[in-house]
Structure formats: C-alpha cells, structure tokens
Design a protein around this motif. Structure first.
Motif, PDB file in Angstrom:
ATOM      1  N   GLY A 129       0.790  -1.227   0.000  1.00  0.00           N
ATOM      2  CA  GLY A 129       0.000   0.000   0.000  1.00  0.00           C
ATOM      3  C   GLY A 129       0.817   1.270   0.000  1.00  0.00           C
ATOM      4  O   GLY A 129       0.271   2.354   0.233  1.00  0.00           O
ATOM      5  N   GLU A 130       2.116   1.193  -0.289  1.00  0.00           N
ATOM      6  CA  GLU A 130       2.966   2.385  -0.261  1.00  0.00           C
ATOM      7  C   GLU A 130       2.868   3.132  -1.595  1.00  0.00           C
ATOM      8  O   GLU A 130       2.884   2.516  -2.659  1.00  0.00           O
ATOM      9  CB  GLU A 130       4.422   1.979   0.002  1.00  0.00           C
ATOM     10  N   GLY A 131       2.768   4.448  -1.523  1.00  0.00           N
ATOM     11  CA  GLY A 131       2.732   5.273  -2.727  1.00  0.00           C
ATOM     12  C   GLY A 131       1.385   5.338  -3.412  1.00  0.00           C
ATOM     13  O   GLY A 131       1.244   5.991  -4.443  1.00  0.00           O
ATOM     14  N   ILE A 132       0.358   4.685  -2.850  1.00  0.00           N
ATOM     15  CA  ILE A 132      -0.947   4.645  -3.518  1.00  0.00           C
ATOM     16  C   ILE A 132      -1.615   6.019  -3.514  1.00  0.00           C
ATOM     17  O   ILE A 132      -2.242   6.415  -4.492  1.00  0.00           O
ATOM     18  CB  ILE A 132      -1.859   3.590  -2.859  1.00  0.00           C
ATOM     19  N   SER A 133      -1.466   6.765  -2.420  1.00  0.00           N
ATOM     20  CA  SER A 133      -2.077   8.106  -2.370  1.00  0.00           C
ATOM     21  C   SER A 133      -1.477   9.013  -3.441  1.00  0.00           C
ATOM     22  O   SER A 133      -2.193   9.774  -4.097  1.00  0.00           O
ATOM     23  CB  SER A 133      -1.882   8.727  -0.990  1.00  0.00           C
ATOM     24  N   LEU A 187     -11.879   5.253  -1.005  1.00  0.00           N
ATOM     25  CA  LEU A 187     -11.395   4.155  -1.857  1.00  0.00           C
ATOM     26  C   LEU A 187     -10.768   3.038  -1.028  1.00  0.00           C
ATOM     27  O   LEU A 187     -11.172   1.890  -1.101  1.00  0.00           O
ATOM     28  CB  LEU A 187     -10.351   4.713  -2.833  1.00  0.00           C
ATOM     29  N   THR A 188      -9.755   3.384  -0.248  1.00  0.00           N
ATOM     30  CA  THR A 188      -9.097   2.357   0.555  1.00  0.00           C
ATOM     31  C   THR A 188      -9.153   2.717   2.028  1.00  0.00           C
ATOM     32  O   THR A 188      -8.451   2.155   2.832  1.00  0.00           O
ATOM     33  CB  THR A 188      -7.617   2.214   0.150  1.00  0.00           C
ATOM     34  N   ARG A 189      -9.995   3.661   2.378  1.00  0.00           N
ATOM     35  CA  ARG A 189     -10.022   4.121   3.745  1.00  0.00           C
ATOM     36  C   ARG A 189     -11.353   4.798   3.972  1.00  0.00           C
ATOM     37  O   ARG A 189     -12.104   5.032   3.036  1.00  0.00           O
ATOM     38  CB  ARG A 189      -8.905   5.153   3.974  1.00  0.00           C
ATOM     39  N   ASP A 190     -11.661   5.119   5.213  1.00  0.00           N
ATOM     40  CA  ASP A 190     -12.809   5.958   5.523  1.00  0.00           C
ATOM     41  C   ASP A 190     -12.294   7.381   5.641  1.00  0.00           C
ATOM     42  O   ASP A 190     -11.465   7.671   6.486  1.00  0.00           O
ATOM     43  CB  ASP A 190     -13.467   5.527   6.833  1.00  0.00           C
ATOM     44  N   ALA A 191     -12.774   8.260   4.790  1.00  0.00           N
ATOM     45  CA  ALA A 191     -12.233   9.607   4.746  1.00  0.00           C
ATOM     46  C   ALA A 191     -13.250  10.594   5.276  1.00  0.00           C
ATOM     47  O   ALA A 191     -14.447  10.437   5.086  1.00  0.00           O
ATOM     48  CB  ALA A 191     -11.885   9.979   3.312  1.00  0.00           C
ATOM     49  N   VAL A 192     -12.758  11.610   5.954  1.00  0.00           N
ATOM     50  CA  VAL A 192     -13.592  12.716   6.385  1.00  0.00           C
ATOM     51  C   VAL A 192     -13.186  13.907   5.552  1.00  0.00           C
ATOM     52  O   VAL A 192     -12.022  14.280   5.522  1.00  0.00           O
ATOM     53  CB  VAL A 192     -13.367  13.012   7.889  1.00  0.00           C
ATOM     54  N   GLN A 193     -14.130  14.500   4.854  1.00  0.00           N
ATOM     55  CA  GLN A 193     -13.778  15.614   3.976  1.00  0.00           C
ATOM     56  C   GLN A 193     -14.741  16.780   4.183  1.00  0.00           C
ATOM     57  O   GLN A 193     -15.947  16.591   4.302  1.00  0.00           O
ATOM     58  CB  GLN A 193     -13.806  15.176   2.512  1.00  0.00           C
ATOM     59  N   VAL A 194     -14.171  17.965   4.250  1.00  0.00           N
ATOM     60  CA  VAL A 194     -14.940  19.195   4.308  1.00  0.00           C
ATOM     61  C   VAL A 194     -14.419  20.088   3.199  1.00  0.00           C
ATOM     62  O   VAL A 194     -13.210  20.196   3.001  1.00  0.00           O
ATOM     63  CB  VAL A 194     -14.768  19.901   5.672  1.00  0.00           C
ATOM     64  N   GLU A 195     -15.310  20.712   2.458  1.00  0.00           N
ATOM     65  CA  GLU A 195     -14.883  21.543   1.343  1.00  0.00           C
ATOM     66  C   GLU A 195     -15.415  22.962   1.515  1.00  0.00           C
ATOM     67  O   GLU A 195     -16.540  23.164   1.967  1.00  0.00           O
ATOM     68  CB  GLU A 195     -15.378  20.950   0.017  1.00  0.00           C
ATOM     69  N   TRP A 196     -14.579  23.936   1.199  1.00  0.00           N
ATOM     70  CA  TRP A 196     -14.995  25.330   1.210  1.00  0.00           C
ATOM     71  C   TRP A 196     -14.183  26.065   0.175  1.00  0.00           C
ATOM     72  O   TRP A 196     -13.401  25.469  -0.554  1.00  0.00           O
ATOM     73  CB  TRP A 196     -14.839  25.938   2.611  1.00  0.00           C
TER      74      TRP A 196
END
Length: 444
Positions: free
Chosen positions: A149-153, A211-220
């Motif tokens: 899983g290295e470098g995937i981001s 995709l491979t994780r649970d992400a928390v995202q806020v957009e402004w």
C-alpha cells in the motif's frame, strides 16, 4: 461515460494487486504465477470525490496473434483504446527488461496519456530502483508497493491530475480543489481553526466512504478557489505503523499527510514546539509536503517576540528542510490573524509546485560545481555531468555523473540548500537523487 484508466504491463509485475488497491476491494486474483489474469476486469471506484472506471488487463507479451498470449495482448490493446489514461506498470525489482522497452516504445506512439508506475519498491532502495524507469521515455516513474500500500495516495493524485477536468469542475471555472490537512497534537486548536476558516460551527462528522479508507472531507472556498480538507480515520489498523508513532497517536496524521498537498501544523503558542510537534513536522518533510505553521493562542501570549524566536530556533536547529517555513501567529478562537493563513498556504503551495526552467537549472548547476566541486571518495574523483528536475510537488532533482551515487551526504545537502536559495524556495522540501553513469570509459 466515466473516465477510464487501463492498468497494463508485463505478466507478474503486480497489475492485479494495484487494481485491487485502487478499487478498494479484492476483485482480481493475485498470484505469483505469470498469466493469472486472462480476461479484462473492470470496476468503478471513487478517488478524491470523482467516480472512475478501472480496467485490469492481461499481461502484455509478444506472441503470435492466434495464441492465448496473443489474444491476451489483443485484449489489452482494446482496453488501451477505451482508456482516457494508461497506467503502465514495471517491476522495479526486476529492472527494465526488453519487453518493457518494446511496450514503452509502442505506448509513446499512442495518443493516450501514460503514467509510469514502478511497483515493488518497498524497502530503502526501492525509490532508487524506480529511477531506472526514466530510460523508457514515459516521464517520471512513480514508486509504489501495491502489496504494502505504499505510494498509492500519490498515484491517486497523479491519476486525477492527468485526467481531463470533470465537466462540473470546468463549469465552475475553479479547477480542482487544493487538498489541505490541519495537523498537530491534541488540544492545539485544530477543530477551532477549522470552524473559524469555514465561518461556522461545523464538526467533521460521519465518514464518507473512500477508496481504501474511511475519509472525512470538508470543502470550502477561499479567495483563490476551492479547498478540500483531507483527514484519515482508521489508519491505526495498519500493522506496519511504527510503535513509537502509534503511542503518540499520530497514525491518522500519517494518512492525512499522504493525502494532502499542504499541511497546516497547528502549534500551541503558550507551549512552543515540543517533541510531538517535531515528529509531525518531520513526517510532513518525509512525505514531501508543503507546510505552514499556525502559531495558535497568540492572543494569550505575553512575550510574543520570545515565543516566536523559540519556534524559529527549533526550526533552524532541528528541521533542516523546514528553515523558512511560514509561521503565522493566529488566535483560532477570536479569529485574529486567521485571514493571513490561507494566503500563506497558497504561496507555499505555489513554491512547492515550482518547475525551474532548464536553462536556469543548468546555470545554477555549473555555478555550484565551479564554486565547490564534489570531493574525492576513496581517493577517486566524482564527476557530475548534468542535473534535471524530474518533477515538482515537491521539487525533485536528478543528478547524473561518474560515481554520482557515492556523493557524500554533506555534498547532497550543499546542492539542496543552494538550489533552495537560488530559486527562492524557503521551507519547501526538496528531493535529490544521484545516479552514476555506466560508461566504462567515463573520465576517472
């Protein structure tokens, strides 16, 4: 139609493992036996909020058209004709093979953009092994380890950068959002700062499926365009996170730094910069991320000159690559100074994204060699021949020459520091890789 990414390469270079990583589930059979994948597999996945379609192809092999290998090759070619982007995978452990060169030459004649991925780069020498991919003429080889899983981001980010803009992004006219992480030790004021930047009391809640994780995202949006906060939950499940980092509860910080372009490191100005802050700053440096320091709780500081001097002294002595990082005094609670934070973020992101013109780079390289030639190593001369900027984000230099791989660490630091000074990149992490020439007649 969703944007389509075809994953191609020789048999057994790790295409199916990479496909599984990118789609976030184990759909393709993975085995060490070459030729396990015979049919194309397709799956949809979302990266950075954008739905994409991935195709896992059979291994490319030169073979008669009527043979099984020949039909597999034809199937892979058909996938490429459908694709908006090709991810060409090579095995960094095996090195560049004649089939790799043949398929790279064929890909260069196609109209589809190609992203070169050097798989199996885990371990200390993995990144150096990936550099061999430059000879294929397909741009910067991106080192990854699909198995670990290295470098995937970084691969996900490159995929988004190379695809055409999504229609809604074109309509908005603002382009893709800046990916920003707000990091720091507990109680430094990260959540308060986020609420102040957003202009509302808004907790980061319910994880979006990622995709491979649970992400928390806020957009402004700030004055320069869209901003997406990236954070990572559940990263402590990874078995390979170092125990010391786990104890310091920065597992999620590692994930956020891998995903972001710029990190705001929030410090408590009353406490200064302690060992945990240093660890987080070093993680940002290791991941090659641009950093801005938010010196929070500034309204409660009595001797402000001394408080600022303490932070800058730590940066000077303990974080060589972070000298010159912007330090913005703020009070997240009152809003004091917060208006200066995002302009500083945008400035450092522009520096981090700098690509130096070839002529200017050549003049700098000639000047630094003339001023301070490389030292002798084991009584033998190191002769550096040329340098090139392999990539930006962060700026990455490749230096070539006779025995260049033996360059002492002090001389590497000299090159990095003079490059940073010459092109005005304070606080930006700069990568340098040195490669020796294989010419037996090279000057001794």
């Amino acid at each position: 139609m969703l944007p389509t990414i075809a994953i191609i390469g020789r048999p057994n270079v790790g295409k199916s493992s990479l496909f599984n990583r990118l789609v976030g589930r184990r759909l393709a059979i993975v085995d060490d036996t070459p030729g396990v994948t015979r049919d194309r597999k397709e799956a949809e996945a979302t990266i950075g909020g954008r739905p994409l379609r991935f195709i896992d192809t059979a291994g490319l092999e030169e073979a008669p058209p009527e043979s099984l290998a020949g039909r597999m090759h034809a199937s892979s070619e058909a996938a490429i004709r459908q694709a908006d982007l090709v991810v060409f995978v090579i095995d960094a452990r095996a090195g560049i093979t004649p089939p790799d060169r043949a398929f790279a030459a064929w890909l260069r004649r196609q109209s589809v953009p190609v992203l070169l991925v050097a798989n199996k780069t885990e371990g200390r020498q993995g990144g150096l092994a990936a550099m061999e991919g430059y000879e294929l003429g397909l741009g910067d080889p991106l080192p990854v380890s699909a198995e670990h899983g290295e470098g995937i981001s970084a691969l996900q980010a490159d995929i988004l950068n190379l695809l055409p803009e999504a229609p809604e992004e074109e309509a908005g006219g603002e382009g893709r959002p800046l990916r920003l992480a707000i990091v720091g030790r507990p109680n430094a004021g990260k959540s308060t700062l986020l609420n102040t930047l957003l202009g509302e009391e808004r907790m980061i809640t319910g994880p979006e499926p990622g995709l491979t994780r649970d992400a928390v995202q806020v957009e402004w949006s700030d004055a320069a365009g869209r901003v997406r906060l990236v954070d990572t939950a559940g990263l402590r499940k990874r078995a390979r996170i170092e125990a010391a980092l786990e104890k310091m509860s920065v597992g999620a910080t590692i994930g956020a730094l891998k995903e972001c372009e710029v990190a705001i490191l929030v410090l408590d100005a009353l406490l200064g910069m302690d060992e945990q802050d240093l660890r987080i700053a070093r993680l940002a440096e290791r991941e090659g991320r641009a950093v801005v320091i938010a010196l929070n709780k500034w309204d409660a500081v009595e001797d402000r000159a001394a408080a600022r001097r303490r932070v800058e002294d730590v940066l000077q002595t303990s974080l060589a690559q972070s000298k010159g990082v912007p330090v913005v005094p703020i009070s997240a609670a009152t809003g004091q100074g917060v208006d200066k934070l995002m302009p500083a973020v945008r400035r450092v992101e522009a520096l981090w994204n700098t690509r130096v013109p070839t002529g200017a780079l050549n003049r700098w390289f000639e000047a630094v060699l003339a001023r301070h030639p490389p030292p002798l190593v084991d009584g033998r001369r190191i002769k550096l021949r040329y340098a090139t900027q392999a990539k930006a984000r962060p700026p990455t230099l490749l230096v070539f020459g006779t025995r260049a791989e033996q360059l002492p660490e002090e001389y590497r630091r000299y090159l990095v520091n003079t490059f940073r000074e010459a092109f005005d990149m304070p606080g930006v992490p700069i990568r340098l890789h040195a490669r020796g020439t294989a010419n037996p007649f090279a000057e001794e």
